[in-house]
Design a protein around this motif. Structure first.
Motif, short mmCIF file in Angstrom:
data_model
loop_
_atom_site.label_atom_id
_atom_site.label_comp_id
_atom_site.label_asym_id
_atom_site.label_seq_id
_atom_site.Cartn_x
_atom_site.Cartn_y
_atom_site.Cartn_z
N LYS A 112 0.90 -1.16 -0.26
CA LYS A 112 0.00 0.07 0.13
C LYS A 112 0.83 1.33 -0.22
CE LYS A 112 -4.10 -2.00 2.13
NZ LYS A 112 -5.11 -1.78 3.15
N GLY A 113 2.13 1.20 -0.03
CA GLY A 113 3.00 2.26 -0.24
C GLY A 113 3.37 2.77 1.23
N ALA A 114 3.24 2.30 2.27
CA ALA A 114 3.67 2.64 3.61
C ALA A 114 5.22 2.15 3.92
CB ALA A 114 2.80 1.94 4.55
N ILE A 115 5.97 2.90 4.79
CA ILE A 115 7.26 2.44 4.95
C ILE A 115 6.95 1.72 6.32
CG2 ILE A 115 9.42 3.20 5.79
CD1 ILE A 115 8.87 3.91 2.87
N THR A 116 7.73 0.60 6.46
CA THR A 116 7.37 -0.33 7.62
C THR A 116 9.10 -0.80 8.06
OG1 THR A 116 6.34 -2.27 8.62
CG2 THR A 116 6.93 -2.37 6.31
N SER A 117 9.15 -1.35 9.20
CA SER A 117 10.52 -1.89 9.49
C SER A 117 10.66 -3.10 8.71
CB SER A 117 10.53 -1.64 10.96
OG SER A 117 9.63 -2.74 11.54
N GLY A 118 11.86 -3.23 8.72
CA GLY A 118 12.24 -4.55 7.88
C GLY A 118 13.18 -5.48 9.05
N GLU A 119 14.17 -6.09 8.74
CA GLU A 119 15.17 -6.67 9.73
C GLU A 119 16.00 -5.80 10.46
OE1 GLU A 119 17.82 -10.53 9.22
OE2 GLU A 119 16.92 -9.74 7.39
N VAL A 120 15.98 -6.03 11.89
CA VAL A 120 17.08 -5.41 12.91
C VAL A 120 17.93 -6.32 13.07
CG1 VAL A 120 17.09 -4.27 15.08
CG2 VAL A 120 14.97 -4.24 13.75
N MET A 121 19.38 -5.88 12.97
CA MET A 121 20.44 -6.86 13.17
C MET A 121 21.52 -6.15 14.14
SD MET A 121 20.87 -8.22 9.42
CE MET A 121 19.98 -6.61 8.72
N GLU A 122 21.70 -6.83 15.09
CA GLU A 122 22.97 -6.34 16.04
C GLU A 122 24.19 -6.99 15.34
OE1 GLU A 122 24.75 -6.65 20.56
OE2 GLU A 122 22.70 -7.32 20.24
N VAL A 123 25.18 -6.01 15.27
CA VAL A 123 26.44 -6.61 14.47
C VAL A 123 27.72 -6.16 15.60
CG1 VAL A 123 25.55 -6.21 12.20
CG2 VAL A 123 26.67 -4.25 13.40
N GLN A 124 28.79 -6.94 14.93
CA GLN A 124 30.03 -6.76 16.03
C GLN A 124 30.69 -5.29 16.30
OE1 GLN A 124 31.12 -9.34 17.68
NE2 GLN A 124 29.60 -10.56 17.07
N ASN A 125 30.86 -4.57 15.17
CA ASN A 125 31.49 -3.11 15.10
C ASN A 125 31.08 -2.38 14.31
OD1 ASN A 125 32.87 -4.14 12.76
ND2 ASN A 125 34.27 -5.36 13.97
N VAL A 126 31.69 -1.27 14.22
CA VAL A 126 31.31 -0.01 13.23
C VAL A 126 31.42 -0.54 11.83
CG1 VAL A 126 32.20 2.31 12.50
CG2 VAL A 126 31.88 1.86 14.91
N GLU A 127 32.82 -1.08 11.49
CA GLU A 127 32.97 -1.43 10.10
C GLU A 127 31.87 -2.57 9.70
OE1 GLU A 127 35.34 -1.91 12.65
OE2 GLU A 127 36.49 0.04 12.02
N HIS A 128 31.61 -3.35 10.33
CA HIS A 128 30.43 -4.42 10.06
C HIS A 128 29.07 -3.55 9.85
CE1 HIS A 128 28.30 -8.51 10.91
NE2 HIS A 128 28.24 -8.15 9.72
N ALA A 129 28.95 -2.80 10.70
CA ALA A 129 27.73 -2.05 10.61
C ALA A 129 27.58 -1.00 9.38
CB ALA A 129 27.47 -1.10 11.86
N LEU A 130 28.77 -0.50 8.87
CA LEU A 130 28.62 0.24 7.55
C LEU A 130 28.71 -0.55 6.23
CD1 LEU A 130 31.62 2.94 8.73
CD2 LEU A 130 28.95 3.14 8.65
N ARG A 131 29.46 -1.64 6.35
CA ARG A 131 29.32 -2.57 5.44
C ARG A 131 27.91 -3.26 5.13
NH1 ARG A 131 33.93 -4.92 7.68
NH2 ARG A 131 32.73 -6.80 8.21
N LEU A 132 27.29 -3.93 6.10
CA LEU A 132 25.81 -4.31 6.08
C LEU A 132 24.78 -3.37 5.60
CD1 LEU A 132 24.17 -6.80 6.53
CD2 LEU A 132 23.90 -6.16 8.92
N ALA A 133 24.86 -1.76 6.38
CA ALA A 133 23.93 -0.94 5.82
C ALA A 133 24.13 -0.72 4.54
CB ALA A 133 24.21 0.11 6.81
N GLU A 134 25.30 -0.58 3.74
CA GLU A 134 25.61 -0.12 2.50
C GLU A 134 25.10 -1.43 1.46
OE1 GLU A 134 29.65 0.77 1.93
OE2 GLU A 134 29.47 2.57 2.91
N LYS A 135 25.09 -2.48 1.85
CA LYS A 135 24.69 -3.53 1.14
C LYS A 135 23.17 -3.67 1.20
CE LYS A 135 24.91 -8.85 0.95
NZ LYS A 135 25.28 -9.81 1.59
#
Length: 109
Positions: A41-64
């Motif tokens: 219907k065009g609404a924005i909803t939350s997807g997957e939430v993931m806890e990661v190990q460190n900043v680098e992992h967070a940035l790589r995953l977010a960009e992906k």
């Protein structure tokens, strides 16, 4: 100062130092990546939430995830899980439709 009093002061100082050290050790930093998707219907909803190990992992995953999501946010939070006291979240990465940031921007105007 008597020898006994000096010993008492030294013991007290060491115990206080241990308490301060224990407080510092109790702090933990969590790194989280949250994606958002568009419903049929065009609404924005939350997807997957993931806890990661460190900043680098967070940035790589977010960009992906940014390539296949309506929006992505990566953030960190530092605090003491035993007391539930946490500092404000630190935004590491944001791309696309991120409802929490859009709400903050609207309030800031």
């Amino acid at each position: 100062m008597s020898q006994r009093r000096a010993l008492f002061v030294l013991v007290l100082f060491l115990r206080l130092s241990q308490i301060d050290a224990a407080k510092e050790v109790a702090l933990v930093t969590y790194f989280v990546v949250q994606s958002f998707k568009v419903t049929p219907k065009g609404a924005i909803t939350s997807g997957e939430v993931m806890e990661v190990q460190n900043v680098e992992h967070a940035l790589r995953l977010a960009e992906k995830l940014a390539a296949s999501s309506a929006g992505v946010i990566a953030f960190s939070r530092t605090g003491d899980p035993s007391t539930g006291e946490f500092e404000e979240a630190v935004i590491l990465y944001a791309n696309g439709a991120v409802p929490a940031l859009e709400a903050e921007s609207a309030m800031a105007c």
